[in-house]
Write a protein that holds these residues in place. Structure first.
Motif, PDB file in Angstrom:
ATOM      1  N   GLU A 122     -30.005 -51.511 -34.146  1.00 24.27           N
ATOM      2  CA  GLU A 122     -29.748 -50.086 -33.905  1.00 24.27           C
ATOM      3  C   GLU A 122     -30.323 -49.200 -35.009  1.00 24.27           C
ATOM      4  O   GLU A 122     -30.805 -48.092 -34.744  1.00 24.27           O
ATOM      5  CB  GLU A 122     -28.241 -49.844 -33.802  1.00 24.27           C
ATOM      6  N   GLY A 123     -30.265 -49.704 -36.261  1.00 22.15           N
ATOM      7  CA  GLY A 123     -30.649 -48.851 -37.374  1.00 22.15           C
ATOM      8  C   GLY A 123     -32.037 -49.049 -37.910  1.00 22.15           C
ATOM      9  O   GLY A 123     -32.648 -48.109 -38.429  1.00 22.15           O
ATOM     10  N   GLU A 124     -32.566 -50.279 -37.832  1.00 27.75           N
ATOM     11  CA  GLU A 124     -33.875 -50.581 -38.408  1.00 27.75           C
ATOM     12  C   GLU A 124     -34.969 -50.553 -37.344  1.00 27.75           C
ATOM     13  O   GLU A 124     -35.841 -49.702 -37.354  1.00 27.75           O
ATOM     14  CB  GLU A 124     -33.829 -51.967 -39.078  1.00 27.75           C
ATOM     15  N   ARG A 125     -34.924 -51.513 -36.441  1.00 26.47           N
ATOM     16  CA  ARG A 125     -35.949 -51.629 -35.412  1.00 26.47           C
ATOM     17  C   ARG A 125     -35.422 -52.540 -34.321  1.00 26.47           C
ATOM     18  O   ARG A 125     -34.747 -53.528 -34.591  1.00 26.47           O
ATOM     19  CB  ARG A 125     -37.234 -52.209 -36.014  1.00 26.47           C
ATOM     20  N   ARG A 126     -35.735 -52.219 -33.098  1.00 27.44           N
ATOM     21  CA  ARG A 126     -35.269 -53.004 -31.961  1.00 27.44           C
ATOM     22  C   ARG A 126     -35.806 -54.433 -32.038  1.00 27.44           C
ATOM     23  O   ARG A 126     -37.010 -54.637 -32.182  1.00 27.44           O
ATOM     24  CB  ARG A 126     -35.706 -52.337 -30.657  1.00 27.44           C
ATOM     25  N   LEU A 127     -34.917 -55.400 -31.949  1.00 30.49           N
ATOM     26  CA  LEU A 127     -35.291 -56.804 -32.085  1.00 30.49           C
ATOM     27  C   LEU A 127     -35.860 -57.351 -30.784  1.00 30.49           C
ATOM     28  O   LEU A 127     -35.470 -56.920 -29.702  1.00 30.49           O
ATOM     29  CB  LEU A 127     -34.069 -57.631 -32.489  1.00 30.49           C
ATOM     30  N   ASP A 128     -36.764 -58.312 -30.921  1.00 32.64           N
ATOM     31  CA  ASP A 128     -37.241 -58.995 -29.723  1.00 32.64           C
ATOM     32  C   ASP A 128     -36.918 -60.479 -29.815  1.00 32.64           C
ATOM     33  O   ASP A 128     -36.489 -60.991 -30.856  1.00 32.64           O
ATOM     34  CB  ASP A 128     -38.734 -58.762 -29.489  1.00 32.64           C
ATOM     35  N   LYS A 129     -37.103 -61.190 -28.728  1.00 32.38           N
ATOM     36  CA  LYS A 129     -36.696 -62.584 -28.648  1.00 32.38           C
ATOM     37  C   LYS A 129     -37.472 -63.461 -29.633  1.00 32.38           C
ATOM     38  O   LYS A 129     -36.894 -64.378 -30.242  1.00 32.38           O
ATOM     39  CB  LYS A 129     -36.887 -63.098 -27.214  1.00 32.38           C
ATOM     40  N   TRP A 130     -38.755 -63.200 -29.789  1.00 31.96           N
ATOM     41  CA  TRP A 130     -39.558 -64.014 -30.697  1.00 31.96           C
ATOM     42  C   TRP A 130     -38.979 -63.999 -32.098  1.00 31.96           C
ATOM     43  O   TRP A 130     -38.837 -65.039 -32.742  1.00 31.96           O
ATOM     44  CB  TRP A 130     -40.995 -63.501 -30.723  1.00 31.96           C
ATOM     45  N   GLU A 131     -38.613 -62.825 -32.586  1.00 28.04           N
ATOM     46  CA  GLU A 131     -38.053 -62.721 -33.935  1.00 28.04           C
ATOM     47  C   GLU A 131     -36.728 -63.476 -34.055  1.00 28.04           C
ATOM     48  O   GLU A 131     -36.489 -64.195 -35.031  1.00 28.04           O
ATOM     49  CB  GLU A 131     -37.838 -61.247 -34.300  1.00 28.04           C
ATOM     50  N   LEU A 132     -35.876 -63.329 -33.058  1.00 29.85           N
ATOM     51  CA  LEU A 132     -34.566 -63.978 -33.106  1.00 29.85           C
ATOM     52  C   LEU A 132     -34.702 -65.502 -33.033  1.00 29.85           C
ATOM     53  O   LEU A 132     -34.001 -66.224 -33.753  1.00 29.85           O
ATOM     54  CB  LEU A 132     -33.687 -63.460 -31.969  1.00 29.85           C
ATOM     55  N   CYS A 133     -35.609 -65.985 -32.188  1.00 31.23           N
ATOM     56  CA  CYS A 133     -35.821 -67.425 -32.092  1.00 31.23           C
ATOM     57  C   CYS A 133     -36.424 -67.975 -33.388  1.00 31.23           C
ATOM     58  O   CYS A 133     -36.101 -69.085 -33.812  1.00 31.23           O
ATOM     59  CB  CYS A 133     -36.720 -67.754 -30.909  1.00 31.23           C
ATOM     60  N   ARG A 134     -37.286 -67.193 -34.008  1.00 32.40           N
ATOM     61  CA  ARG A 134     -37.872 -67.622 -35.292  1.00 32.40           C
ATOM     62  C   ARG A 134     -36.790 -67.710 -36.363  1.00 32.40           C
ATOM     63  O   ARG A 134     -36.763 -68.652 -37.161  1.00 32.40           O
ATOM     64  CB  ARG A 134     -38.958 -66.624 -35.708  1.00 32.40           C
ATOM     65  N   ILE A 135     -35.895 -66.743 -36.392  1.00 30.92           N
ATOM     66  CA  ILE A 135     -34.786 -66.761 -37.359  1.00 30.92           C
ATOM     67  C   ILE A 135     -33.904 -67.983 -37.123  1.00 30.92           C
ATOM     68  O   ILE A 135     -33.544 -68.699 -38.063  1.00 30.92           O
ATOM     69  CB  ILE A 135     -33.971 -65.457 -37.254  1.00 30.92           C
ATOM     70  N   ALA A 136     -33.569 -68.226 -35.857  1.00 27.63           N
ATOM     71  CA  ALA A 136     -32.728 -69.381 -35.526  1.00 27.63           C
ATOM     72  C   ALA A 136     -33.417 -70.686 -35.912  1.00 27.63           C
ATOM     73  O   ALA A 136     -32.784 -71.625 -36.403  1.00 27.63           O
ATOM     74  CB  ALA A 136     -32.375 -69.377 -34.048  1.00 27.63           C
ATOM     75  N   ARG A 137     -34.727 -70.741 -35.689  1.00 23.68           N
ATOM     76  CA  ARG A 137     -35.464 -71.959 -36.027  1.00 23.68           C
ATOM     77  C   ARG A 137     -35.420 -72.216 -37.532  1.00 23.68           C
ATOM     78  O   ARG A 137     -35.245 -73.361 -37.972  1.00 23.68           O
ATOM     79  CB  ARG A 137     -36.915 -71.839 -35.554  1.00 23.68           C
ATOM     80  N   GLU A 138     -35.584 -71.173 -38.333  1.00 23.91           N
ATOM     81  CA  GLU A 138     -35.518 -71.337 -39.784  1.00 23.91           C
ATOM     82  C   GLU A 138     -34.125 -71.780 -40.216  1.00 23.91           C
ATOM     83  O   GLU A 138     -33.972 -72.630 -41.095  1.00 23.91           O
ATOM     84  CB  GLU A 138     -35.890 -70.014 -40.474  1.00 23.91           C
ATOM     85  N   LEU A 139     -33.102 -71.202 -39.603  1.00 26.44           N
ATOM     86  CA  LEU A 139     -31.729 -71.577 -39.947  1.00 26.44           C
ATOM     87  C   LEU A 139     -31.474 -73.046 -39.600  1.00 26.44           C
ATOM     88  O   LEU A 139     -30.829 -73.769 -40.372  1.00 26.44           O
ATOM     89  CB  LEU A 139     -30.740 -70.678 -39.200  1.00 26.44           C
TER      90      LEU A 139
END
Length: 500
Positions: free
Chosen positions: A89-106
């Motif tokens: 909401e405050g920075e930039r609208r997230l997309d699926k690629w970014e979220l999946c990349r974050i999950a993959r790193e975690l």
């Protein structure tokens, strides 16, 4: 547990393991690390099936890494969902690629509970994020790791029929295999075969690895025979597991035959995993010279992209009692990677303790403590456990107190390690206090006190007719779900005395 008999150690014994998929199959973890071989070998790299689980659009990373760091450090203890919502909401609208990349790193750093929260956040917004069967396979795997097998089963049952394909079935198969649930593992594989989903290498690798894990290595050959009959291609992980099964049966000739077959297979290139696996097999069979030769071959295939290879080299050289080699690989490791994470320090700390180089281990621990911003108790536990075993109670106390002063949060087993030191020093009231602190830790840990420690305390309290302490210990057992476990009940009955 990784494929090696001597997996890189962390605070707790392994399985290593963990046990990771060969080549990145998203939800399934066959616990066989792999790396790309150098192109100079002139052979085709093994085709590793990922079932589309990392098939996201390639694009510039933008600021996903900033969000990843915010999620990984907990952002002040805030839930992951709130962190993602604020960013969205405050920075930039997230997309699926970014979220999946974050999950993959975690997931790569075993932060499974955080990765699951990322997927849960996307699931709550299904109108916006289109989740595929691959995503659901990953989510099923994470649910099993974080919430347990039963929750994973319920998740699978509630999936739409259209999403119950080879990916989600493969993930379920792996969940059962990791939990060593034989009947469910074999029945799920049979069902996959019936539905036509057992057509790729991965489910066969999972089943092979399962048989090794449950001490039935002789059944691995029946799996490889079926693969040949069905024309299912072998990959490097298949051969590595097959080699491991021969080592479990102490079949040195079998190891050599499979390795030669692998070398003759033009579709597969032996990588560092192959040679570290062979090295661990030779160590088990006490062929130490051959083991060292294999480690030198593994080094030739090491790339600067994969930290796991360094972890295995450090661990295996320590099993060969090659201290100078451990330090050489550690210096190479530090020169290769800008940042060394907790796991790297854990591997080399364990190696130095195994070598008896406690002075070196203490210096390394000080280096970690001075640099780390994430005080993982697993790192401290390695040194703490050595102090406990050797009877250095004061050093154990000092190490834990410094860890607490730096803001570290001990795990239940941290407190029990200190309790063990107190037990050896006949400080029974202090040991009981540590057990209570362990039981009071609010985490997802499935910790239960070691029966041997419980027995020592009960015997002492019976001798002193100390009913109050017995009641306190019973409270510890009840709080961790031990009261109805037969091994604990029998101990209480054995040491029961009037007034309890």
């Amino acid at each position: 547990m990784l494929l090696h008999l001597f997996p890189p150690s962390s605070a707790a014994p392994a399985c290593p393991s963990p046990r990771r998929p060969c080549g990145g199959a998203a939800a399934s973890t066959v616990r066989c690390a792999s790396s790309s071989a150098a192109s100079s070998h002139g052979k085709q790299v093994a085709n590793v099936h990922n079932y589309g689980t990392v098939d996201f659009e390639r694009r510039r990373a933008l600021r996903w890494s900033s969000l990843y760091r915010r999620v990984a450090v907990g952002n002040g203890g805030r839930p992951v969902g709130r962190t993602l919502a604020d960013w969205d909401e405050g920075e930039r609208r997230l997309d699926k690629w970014e979220l999946c990349r974050i999950a993959r790193e975690l997931r790569k750093f075993r932060r499974f509970h955080l990765a699951l929260q990322v997927y849960d956040w996307m699931t709550e917004r299904r109108d916006r994020f289109s989740l595929s069967a691959s995503d659901m396979a990953i989510q099923l795997d994470l649910i099993a790791k974080v919430r347990g097998v039963q929750d994973a089963e319920e998740y699978f049952e509630n999936l739409p029929d259209s999403m119950k394909d080879k990916r989600t079935y493969g993930s379920l198969l792996n969940v059962y295999a990791q939990a060593k649930m034989k009947e469910k593992t074999e029945n799920t594989f049979k069902l996959m075969r019936k539905k036509g989903y057992a057509i790729d290498t991965l489910p066969f690798n999972v089943l092979m690895n399962f048989y090794v894990d449950v001490d039935e290595p002789e059944k691995v050959t029946t799996v490889t025979d079926e693969m040949k009959k069905r024309n299912v291609a072998f990959d490097v992980c298949t051969y590595n597991i097959w080699i491991k099964s021969c080592a479990a049966m102490k079949d040195a000739d079998g190891i050599e035959q499979i390795f030669n077959q692998m070398i003759a297979d033009e579709s597969v290139v032996a990588n560092w995993t192959t040679y570290t696996t062979l090295a661990s097999m030779h160590i088990k069979l006490e062929n130490f010279e051959k083991a060292e030769e294999c480690l030198k071959e593994a080094e030739k295939r090491t790339t600067g992209r994969d930290k796991k290879c360094f972890h295995f080299l450090i661990t295996l050289y320590s099993h060969l009692q090659k201290k100078e080699e451990v330090y050489r690989i550690w210096n190479w490791y530090k020169a290769t990677f800008k940042t060394i994470h907790n796991l790297g320090y854990q591997e080399v700390l364990s190696a130095l303790v195994r070598l008896g180089d406690i002075e070196g281990a203490e210096l390394l621990y000080e280096e970690w403590a001075s640099k780390s911003s994430s005080f993982d108790p697993k790192t401290m536990n390695i040194l703490l456990a050595w102090y406990s075993r050797e009877g250095f109670v004061v050093k154990a106390e000092q190490t834990l107190n410094r860890f607490l002063e730096k803001g570290g949060n001990p795990k239940p087993n941290t407190w029990e390690i200190l309790a063990s030191a107190y037990l050896k020093d006949n400080q029974l009231s202090e040991a009981l206090s540590c057990m209570e602190k362990a039981a009071a830790v609010t985490s997802a840990s499935r910790w239960r006190p070691r029966p041997a420690n419980v027995e020592s305390l009960l015997a002492y309290f019976k001798e002193k007719n100390d009913t109050e302490s017995v009641d306190r210990l019973k409270t510890v057992l009840e709080s961790r779900g031990c009261a109805e476990k037969e091994e604990y009940k029998s101990l209480i009955n054995t040491y029961a005395f009037a007034g309890t």
